[in-house]
Design a protein around this motif. Structure first.
Motif, short mmCIF file in Angstrom:
data_model
loop_
_atom_site.label_atom_id
_atom_site.label_comp_id
_atom_site.label_asym_id
_atom_site.label_seq_id
_atom_site.Cartn_x
_atom_site.Cartn_y
_atom_site.Cartn_z
N GLU A 188 0.81 -1.23 0.00
CA GLU A 188 0.00 0.00 0.00
C GLU A 188 0.84 1.27 0.00
N MET B 6 -0.17 -4.39 -6.13
CA MET B 6 -0.15 -4.77 -4.71
C MET B 6 0.38 -6.19 -4.50
N PHE C 3 -5.17 -5.89 10.03
CA PHE C 3 -6.48 -5.65 9.41
C PHE C 3 -6.35 -5.18 7.96
N ARG C 4 -5.24 -4.45 7.69
CA ARG C 4 -5.04 -3.96 6.32
C ARG C 4 -4.87 -5.14 5.36
N THR D 108 -6.49 -7.84 5.05
CA THR D 108 -7.77 -8.26 4.46
C THR D 108 -8.10 -7.40 3.24
N LEU D 109 -7.89 -6.10 3.40
CA LEU D 109 -8.20 -5.16 2.32
C LEU D 109 -7.29 -5.41 1.11
N VAL D 110 -6.01 -5.61 1.38
CA VAL D 110 -5.05 -5.83 0.28
C VAL D 110 -5.39 -7.13 -0.46
N ALA E 182 -8.30 -8.60 -0.66
CA ALA E 182 -9.55 -8.44 -1.41
C ALA E 182 -9.29 -7.69 -2.72
N GLU E 183 -8.40 -6.70 -2.65
CA GLU E 183 -8.06 -5.96 -3.89
C GLU E 183 -7.41 -6.88 -4.91
#
Lengths: 237, 422
Positions: free
Chosen positions: B141, B159, B222-223, B225-227, B229-230
């Motif tokens: 990120e 990413m 927690f980040r 999960t976002l990475v 998903a992207e």
């Protein structure tokens, strides 16, 4: 302070626009139904709201906390049931709830179990559960610590009618005690019966945001078809 | 318990037979350089394996999905994942130590020194893996690193570049520390090398890694999960519906007579779609064997063949997986001629085993000569036929077939390696 604030939320996958500039506020004690056809962007919006997906642009606050900047604190404030809940197969529902309470630091296991009416099944392994029982367990885990915001993604799917009725009553009582609830569903009847507000989404945009009293004798189905039809016409023109 | 003990037992059975290939015993006993070299390679292997296991535990474990809706404390969660990963993969370390046991029969002291090196590799992989994978989420990120990630990403999403190279970084840092430790081990055993204190380098590096873990966990847990998903979203967008339907080597079955074609297609499709990692893993093992055969040493083909044999024992288990994964109702409602089905499965498994064989044969041909390559090809092909046969017969017992397959195939491996070792 609003329980949920969504500002100009957008999600793009390359050229595909999944969510297209959504603005939404939900107040404490309000129950909002999020409805729309398949692929309208309901789950994508809820995933961004719960910090599972990065928005392309826009901001989300949950109980005054920025979901992206403080994901841990945002999770403390919310209970979430995803469309396909994941559980520990080799725990019983009671053990799973004990685990969730230990993670969250507080919670009332007995009242969560009572609401889901798992009864003696609460002491059976989750791997032996039917789809509906798994969903009930996930629901119990989401409400066990009485969160400020409850987010349910198609959470009533797979529940037998008596359980669905009980869940609706329970949600209502949670709202009465100040919890804000967002419930995505494609069952218009559910939305019409329990929601204070119905937000309709189509092609990633909010096409209607109506309170129950604003229906003026029309059924939700009529409003829904009318609005969805309008957007289809707009996009085809 | 069985899955914990099985690799250790398997190595214990095979080690006395295959160790001469790796240790090169002579009348003067084991050479110190060879012994420390073996500990270095095993240390690297342990480090690489732990690097991948930490990646899975931290980022791709199904537990992430369960915990995601809840405010789990990242530091507590990391401590739990670390202990769990260590426990689940302890058998890997023990198997490595058992593999070196023939050294102990000559010198217990040498075995203990080599054990410290291998344990160091395993520990470095474990303790470096967690902070580096957490760091890779931050790197994915980071706007400051976006240019670098763009350069490295190839055809992957930007990413993903950070996540893809993280296991390599673990191996690079852990690998250097294992090299230092093995050099120190050589000096302790009696050869020229670094100061003996360097044997503790992997543990020192692990200690440093532990100290930065809590801060990274808070920042990146927690980040992640976002990475993820992207990244998954990016791939899902590229996915072609036809791609899912393409099956490895399906063209071989298309022109067969109808009675064979139906069963062949079923086996090929079932294997490719549900057990693809086994088939691709065969090619990966083949690549490792090719690296072992890429040498001027006249014994290089024997080392490559021994490794390829071990790899084929693993990949050949696909026959049992195929049979045990088949729904029983399908077998009973669509009964197939057992003889034809066995023949087809035998051929299909043998074809899948070619991934383990082709690359090392090519490597030996290029680095040595055609004669050595033919020796290797004949030996590995005969071995593949034997393994496919044992696999197919064992598969008739469904999952109970492992009980027959593992000891028989290991015995064949051990005996055939003994047969080609000078």
């Amino acid at each position: 302070m609003s329980a949920i604030i969504i500002k100009n939320l957008e999600k793009r996958y390359g050229r595909v626009v999944a969510v297209d500039g959504i603005d939404l506020k939900v107040e404490p004690g309000e129950l909002v139904a999020f409805i729309g056809p398949n692929g309208a962007g309901k789950s994508t919006t809820l995933k961004m709201l719960t910090g599972q997906l990065i928005p392309t642009s826009g901001a989300i606050e949950l109980g005054g906390v920025d979901v992206l900047l403080e994901p841990g604190r945002a999770r403390e404030k919310m209970g979430y049931v995803p469309e396909e809940p994941a559980l520990y197969d080799y725990l019983t529902a009671r053990e799973f709830l004990e685990f969730v309470v230990s993670v969250r630091g507080e919670g009332d296991i007995e009242s969560a179990l009572e609401f889901t009416q798992l009864g003696e099944d609460a002491d059976r392994l989750i791997r032996e559960y039917s789809q509906g029982m798994k969903r009930k367990t996930a629901l119990a885990a989401a409400v066990v610590s009485k969160p400020e915001v409850l987010i349910l993604d198609e959470a009533l799917n797979g529940l037998d009618p008596p359980s669905a009725v009980r869940v609706k009553r329970y949600l209502r009582s949670m709202c009465d005690s100040g919890t804000a609830v967002i419930l995505s569903t494609h069952v218009l009847d559910t939305a019409e019966r329990i929601a204070d507000r119905v937000v309709m989404i189509s092609s990633g945009k909010i096409v209607a945001d109506v309170c129950a009293e604003e229906l003026h004798g029309q059924t939700l189905e009529q409003v829904f078809l009318e609005r969805i039809g309008q957007t289809d016409e707009r996009s085809s023109s | 318990m069985l899955s914990f003990a099985m690799p250790i037992l398997a190595v214990a059975v095979a080690a006395p037979f295959v160790s001469p290939v790796f240790l090169g015993a002579s009348e003067q006993g084991y050479n110190a350089t060879v012994v420390s070299g073996l500990s270095m390679r095993l240390g690297w292997l342990a480090c690489a394996a732990m690097s991948l296991h930490t990646y899975t535990a931290l980022l791709r474990d199904k537990e992430r999905k369960v915990l995601d809706p809840h405010p789990a404390q990242p530091t507590n969660l990391l401590a739990y994942l670390l202990i769990r990963t260590a426990y689940e993969n302890l058998s890997l370390l023990l198997a490595g130590l058992v593999f070196m046991w023939p050294i102990a029969t000559e010198s217990m002291e040498s075995w203990l020194i080599c054990s410290i090196v291998v344990t160091g590799g395993w520990t470095a992989g474990l303790f470096l893996g967690f902070p580096i994978h957490l760091g890779s989420v931050w790197a994915a990120e980071s706007p400051r690193l976006s240019g670098l990630m763009e350069m490295l990403r190839g055809s992957n999403p930007r990413m993903h570049a950070a996540l893809i190279y993280a296991p390599g970084l673990v191996l690079a840092v852990g690998g250097v520390s294992v090299w230092a430790a093995s050099s120190a081990a050589l000096s302790l055993i009696g050869g020229p090398g670094l100061h003996p204190a360097f044997i503790l380098v992997p543990f020192a590096v692990s200690g440093l890694a532990v100290s930065i873990m809590p801060a990274l966990a808070k920042k990146s847990h927690f980040r992640a999960t976002l990475v993820l998903a992207e990244i998954d979203g990016w791939y899902a967008q590229l996915e072609q519906p036809d791609e899912e339907r393409l099956v490895y080597m399906e063209w071989l079955a298309v022109r067969l007579p109808y009675s064979l074609k139906e069963i062949s297609l079923r086996e090929l499709r079932h294997g490719w779609r549900s057990l693809r990692s086994w088939i691709n893993g065969g090619w990966l093992i083949g690549f490792v064997c090719a690296a072992a055969g890429w040498s001027d040493s006249p014994d290089a083909w024997i080392v490559a063949g021994t490794l390829a044999g071990g790899g084929m024992v693993v990949v050949g288990g696909i026959a049992i997986k195929l049979a045990s994964n088949n729904p029983s109702w399908l077998e009973s409602s669509l009964p197939l001629n057992l003889r034809v089905q066995s023949l087809v499965r035998f051929v299909v498994v043998w074809l899948w085993l070619q991934g383990v064989i082709l690359l090392p044969v090519l490597a030996v041909w290029v680095r040595q000569d055609l004669v050595a390559a033919i020796h290797l090809a004949v030996w590995t092909e005969l071995f593949a036929l034997a393994i496919a046969l044992v696999g197919v017969y064992s598969s008739r017992l469904l999952s109970r077939g492992w009980g027959l397959y593992v000891p028989v195939s290991l015995a064949i491996w051990a005996m055939s390696v003994k047969g080609i070792t000078p």
